[in-house]
Write a protein that holds these residues in place. Structure first.
Motif: not given
Length: 118
Positions: A1-12, A34-46
């Protein structure tokens, strides 16, 4: 997820952690949810706070090394030197206990006779 900056597989991935039944993994999954939106932003933004965290670590380390031996002016000089060395030699280990302590003090001089940092 971090290498590709893709948070799609995060819920699974979080579901797999929860289903593992191992308390540490379940706890991590719960904390990330608890703070999934922030985690997604951390994964998807540079963008990240790595540089700031590194500076904070340097300041705390210098504070512990000095342990009341000098005041704020010397602490400031030491922190500026460490920041300068980190820019000049990225990736190098600049801190190794007493050896670094002596090297930094030698490079910076005393509070009464400070050396200049280029």
């Amino acid at each position: 997820m971090l290498d590709t900056q893709d948070a799609t597989p995060l819920p699974a991935w979080l579901d797999r952690l929860t289903d593992s039944g191992l308390a540490p993994f379940v706890g991590v999954a719960a904390a990330l949810r608890e703070d999934q939106n922030a985690v997604v932003q951390g994964i998807t933004t540079p963008y990240n706070s790595g540089v700031n965290e590194g500076r904070i670590t340097d300041v705390k380390l210098q504070k512990r090394i000095m342990a009341g031996r000098a005041g704020v002016p010397l602490l400031r000089r030491r922190v500026v030197l460490i920041a300068h060395l980190r820019r000049r030699y990225p990736g190098a280990r600049l801190v190794s206990g007493e050896a670094c302590d002596q090297g930094v003090v030698g490079a910076l001089g005393s509070p009464e006779n400070p050396a200049r940092v280029a």
